[in-house]
Design an enzyme around this catalytic site. Structure first.
Site, PDB file in Angstrom:
ATOM      1  N   TYR A 145      19.963 -15.548 -15.754  1.00  0.00           N
ATOM      2  CA  TYR A 145      20.823 -16.472 -15.011  1.00  0.00           C
ATOM      3  C   TYR A 145      22.189 -16.665 -15.651  1.00  0.00           C
ATOM      4  O   TYR A 145      23.149 -17.007 -14.963  1.00  0.00           O
ATOM      5  CB  TYR A 145      20.149 -17.843 -14.884  1.00  0.00           C
ATOM      6  CG  TYR A 145      18.835 -17.819 -14.155  1.00  0.00           C
ATOM      7  CD1 TYR A 145      18.772 -17.410 -12.821  1.00  0.00           C
ATOM      8  CD2 TYR A 145      17.658 -18.203 -14.784  1.00  0.00           C
ATOM      9  CE1 TYR A 145      17.564 -17.381 -12.141  1.00  0.00           C
ATOM     10  CE2 TYR A 145      16.436 -18.172 -14.115  1.00  0.00           C
ATOM     11  CZ  TYR A 145      16.401 -17.759 -12.786  1.00  0.00           C
ATOM     12  OH  TYR A 145      15.214 -17.733 -12.125  1.00  0.00           O
TER      13      TYR A 145
ATOM     14  N   ARG B  63      18.305 -10.367 -42.385  1.00  0.00           N
ATOM     15  CA  ARG B  63      17.874 -11.252 -41.312  1.00  0.00           C
ATOM     16  C   ARG B  63      18.444 -12.669 -41.414  1.00  0.00           C
ATOM     17  O   ARG B  63      19.195 -13.097 -40.557  1.00  0.00           O
ATOM     18  CB  ARG B  63      16.345 -11.337 -41.258  1.00  0.00           C
ATOM     19  CG  ARG B  63      15.865 -12.183 -40.076  1.00  0.00           C
ATOM     20  CD  ARG B  63      14.359 -12.306 -40.009  1.00  0.00           C
ATOM     21  NE  ARG B  63      13.713 -11.029 -39.763  1.00  0.00           N
ATOM     22  CZ  ARG B  63      12.403 -10.871 -39.696  1.00  0.00           C
ATOM     23  NH1 ARG B  63      11.605 -11.907 -39.889  1.00  0.00           N
ATOM     24  NH2 ARG B  63      11.872  -9.690 -39.454  1.00  0.00           N
TER      25      ARG B  63
ATOM     26  N   HIS C 181      19.146  -3.524 -32.501  1.00  0.00           N
ATOM     27  CA  HIS C 181      18.251  -4.553 -33.055  1.00  0.00           C
ATOM     28  C   HIS C 181      16.891  -4.509 -32.352  1.00  0.00           C
ATOM     29  O   HIS C 181      16.656  -5.250 -31.396  1.00  0.00           O
ATOM     30  CB  HIS C 181      18.906  -5.928 -32.859  1.00  0.00           C
ATOM     31  CG  HIS C 181      18.337  -7.008 -33.726  1.00  0.00           C
ATOM     32  ND1 HIS C 181      18.578  -7.089 -35.075  1.00  0.00           N
ATOM     33  CD2 HIS C 181      17.556  -8.073 -33.433  1.00  0.00           C
ATOM     34  CE1 HIS C 181      17.972  -8.149 -35.577  1.00  0.00           C
ATOM     35  NE2 HIS C 181      17.337  -8.768 -34.595  1.00  0.00           N
TER      36      HIS C 181
END
Length: 816
Positions: free
Chosen positions: A121, A31, A77
């Site tokens: 967006y 991680r 993931h």
């Protein structure tokens, strides 16, 4: 009871330890820390690989970021979409990444800390340089492992054709480990890799001839080459990073400070807000306004100054007190062989070179295998053309494709793959031209096979290929260095009189810890008696100081607070001051015993501490120049129930006089006391008997002829001359100052050296307060008990004493 067998009875601490160990292992390996080979954390690698697999590359159109995030979550993931999108956005931010790995259309955040637009967006694609990280990944250059649901495979590392760990750096916090690797210049890192290939034993000093140091995307100036060298040698080091600021003249005979680059990872808006707060709080003087003029042409922050302001002094103050200058601490931790390690620069370069050697070996092996397979097919095709008529007859006589293949293999000795290629051959490929092309291809394939074999059999040839690739990447992607490196860390000297408005003020401090500064106007318009003080409190000092001075406040518990005068609250003389609990933490039974005004922490000055249990300590004054004003610090180490009774500032040539409650006085020179550190306990000042304590102590110079005044618990007061005493040495019993009585013996409650205008105040057990003028008392010898100033039987015994605070100008008095 049978259903209970499905549970295992384990100790809680064992389960917690085991589970936390597993969790720690996961976040360390998978991680928060980057791999030393490709410089990527797992989530970053998965994002880039998902985009690569979707052909969302730099030569294609942009694609919605949400689509990529969905692919990453669904395939590789299985975590929150926000964490994936945040990681994706960071890879596109050119103020965080030295060479961005993702290009993004739309709002991807800002250097002011503004959040990016939602992923529905924004659009993204891989950047040009990322293609070098993923290049040849399909050639079995790296290992693949199954994804979380075993449906597809994902790479454990990228081929990484350039050293991304150093180029883009990394930051992360895991369990027990953290990493801070700064970004570097692509060209310089490649030069360092090439140097390490050519000279495997190259020292850090030699490597630094090409790899100068970090190169931050935000530019700025690095100070401290020794810090860089230490980091490259050990993995840890400290440098100073400051923004690029220039002082420019403007109309009206004024100047302005223009900031065009800020330190790496600094939030510009927060930095500007902090400077604004300094202006509002009047902590820096001379700034008219600060404007953020940043636009699409680049970063620009303008600080407009007043006429005659010390521009250099103000800039130094901003460097020291804002994020215009920060400290960057290297902590070069990365995952190597599945283990987190603190790595030096040579170790990082070696790990990368070993990885590239493995990648090129595997890539060459893959290419060799493909070339051999094709050469085998081409050889069969050439042979087939030479016996074309017989082959056609054999195929026409066959029942089907499979039968044709078997007949060809059996009759002419072709292999299965050659037979497959022959039966699949199209008729137009049998022209003379195509036969020529086959022969040409066979020759070219043989050259490639020879080349691949030579690479695999020679490390020298392999390293030549690696260096050639790296030089090509440098030529294609390297740009100009952005960060300037300076040899030394500049020692910032700030002229406090320029940055702080110089103003004479009146400072008052009470025993209970109420402090304030008052303007000369407010003080001059009032009477001293008008001040508001609690009933059981009193002033211990009243001084005219300057806002550029400091004051040291010492408590009975052996602590001290260093306060700049300009930071004290400005309060009208008639109002009560601000309690120290608003500035620092004091115990309920802690009070101020002395205040020492400071104009400069001179190396030749000392502080003398006198304690209740007869200890005395002498330390250098400059040790108490605290930079932190928010909490009380240790001034002296006190044992058991000991307390500080007085503190003096001296020039090293003072006389000391200590007095005990049982009427013994000891006079000795300051030089008898050895100089010790800030937190030391000190030495014995006077020998005390059981139940005896030091009431007070005084420091004085050889020229003064003070009167000694004592007051006892029975209300007796007497004045003596210093000449009545003999000078002795430290740690003696001293001489008698009172006549010992068998009944109702006198015990000293107050002891003072008094001058012409001093007034002695005391309070009785009955709560009565009294004030006398000590110099009106007759001079007595050492063996008398003085004169009674109150009737203790009716008015109560004396409980506490103090000298009334006189208005002083301490620095003017020193000059006289």
């Amino acid at each position: 009871m049978a259903h209970l067998k499905q549970y295992i009875d384990l100790p809680l601490e064992e389960v917690i330890g085991d589970r936390f160990g597993r969790y720690s292992k996961y976040i360390i390996q998978d991680r928060a820390l980057p791999d030393v080979r490709d410089g990527l954390k797992p989530v970053q690698r998965r994002i880039l690989y998902a985009m690569h697999e979707d052909k969302n590359t730099h030569d294609k159109n942009f694609r919605k970021a949400a689509k990529t995030v969905g692919t990453v979550i669904g395939n590789y993931h299985p975590h929150g979409d926000s964490s994936v999108y945040e990681a994706m956005v960071r890879l596109s931010q050119d103020w965080k990444m030295r060479n961005v790995l993702i290009e993004m259309h739309g709002n991807n955040g800002s250097i002011d800390g503004d959040p990016p637009a939602a992923m529905r967006y924004t659009e993204a694609r891989l950047s040009n340089v990322t293609s070098e990280l993923l290049k040849d990944i399909e050639k079995n250059t790296v290992d693949f492992i199954p994804n979380f649901d075993d449906t597809i495979s994902e790479p454990v590392v990228f081929p990484a054709k350039f050293p991304n760990l150093l180029v883009n750096g990394s930051t992360g916090i895991s369990a027990g480990y953290a990493t801070d690797i700064p970004p570097h210049h692509l060209g310089e890192v490649i030069d360092a890799v090439i140097m390490k290939i050519d000279s495997p034993n190259a020292t850090v000093d030699r490597l630094m001839s090409v790899l100068k140091g970090p190169d931050f995307p935000t530019g700025g100036i690095i100070q401290g080459v020794e810090g860089i060298k230490s980091a490259y040698k050990t993995g840890k080091g400290r440098i100073v990073v400051r923004g690029k600021a220039t002082i420019q003249p403007i109309k009206g005979n004024r100047e302005q400070i223009v900031i065009e680059e800020i330190p790496y990872d600094v939030n510009k808006a927060t930095m500007i807000r902090k400077i604004d707060e300094l202006i509002i709080d009047r902590k820096v003087d001379g700034i008219v306004e600060i404007r953020d003029e940043t636009d699409r042409t680049g970063l620009r922050v303008v600080i407009e100054l007043r006429k005659d302001a010390d521009s250099a002094g103000i800039l130094n103050y901003l460097y020291k007190n804002t994020d215009l200058q920060v400290t960057y601490n290297f902590n070069m931790v990365a995952i190597q062989d599945k283990t987190p390690k603190l790595l030096s620069l040579p170790e990082i370069l070696d790990a990368y070179i070993i990885h590239q050697k493995d990648v090129i070996t595997r890539q060459t092996t893959f290419d060799l295998q493909r070339a051999n397979e094709r050469a085998h097919i081409v050889e069969g095709l050439i042979k087939a053309v030479s016996i074309l008529d017989e082959l056609i007859a054999t195929i026409r006589a066959s029942e089907n494709k499979q039968d044709a293949k078997l007949r060809i293999e059996k009759k002419y000795g072709f292999t299965e793959k050659q037979a497959e290629a022959i039966v699949m051959l199209q008729l137009y490929r049998l022209t003379n031209t195509d036969i020529f092309q086959l022969e040409k291809e066979a020759s070219e394939l043989q050259d490639k096979i020879d080349e691949y074999n030579s690479i695999l059999s020679s490390d020298k040839k392999l390293y030549q290929i690696l260096k050639k690739n790296l030089r090509q990447i440098k030529k294609t992607y390297a740009d100009q260095r952005r960060t300037t490196i300076e040899e030394e860390i500049e020692n910032l000297s700030i002229n406090i009189e320029v940055t702080i408005p110089s103003e004479d003020v009146v400072v008052s401090i009470t025993k209970d810890g109420y402090v304030k500064r008052t303007s000369m106007r407010s003080f001059g318009a009032s009477n001293i008696e008008d001040v508001t003080i609690k009933e059981d409190d009193h002033l211990i000092s009243l001084m005219e100081l300057n806002t550029t001075d400091k004051i040291l406040l010492f408590t009975n518990k052996g602590k001290f607070i260093c306060l700049p005068i300009h930071e004290l609250p400005e309060i009208r003389w008639k109002d009560s001051g601000q309690h120290l609990s608003n500035i620092s933490t004091l115990d309920s039974d802690e009070f101020i015993v002395e205040s020492v005004p400071i104009r400069a922490f001179n190396d030749d000055d000392y502080l003398i501490f006198i304690t209740k249990n007869g200890m005395i300590k002498r330390s250098k004054l400059h040790l108490y120049d605290a930079q932190r004003f928010s909490r009380a610090l240790i001034a002296i180490n006190l044992k058991n129930d000991d307390e500080v009774v007085n503190v003096y500032q001296t020039d090293g040539n003072a006389n000391i006089f200590l007095t005990s409650n049982k009427g013994y006085g000891l006079w000795f020179h300051e030089s008898d006391i050895s100089v010790v550190g800030q937190r030391a306990q000190g030495v014995i000042g006077i020998q005390l008997k059981e139940g005896e304590i030091v009431v007070n102590g005084h420091a004085f110079d050889d020229l003064s002829e003070p009167s000694i005044v004592i007051i006892t618990q029975r209300g007796a007061c007497k004045r003596m001359k210093l000449a009545s005493f003999e000078k002795s040495t430290r740690a003696k019993r001293g001489v008698v100052m009172l006549r010992e009585l068998k009944k109702k013996a006198h015990r000293i409650k107050g002891f003072y050296f008094v001058n012409e205008n001093d007034k002695l105040c005391f309070e009785t057990m009955a709560g009565e307060k009294h004030r006398i003028f000590p110099l009106e008392l007759p001079i007595s010898d050492r063996y008398s008990n003085g004169s009674f100033v109150i009737d203790a039987d009716n008015q109560g015994e004396v409980e506490q004493t103090w000298l009334e605070a006189e208005y002083r100008k301490p620095f003017l008095e020193k000059e006289k």
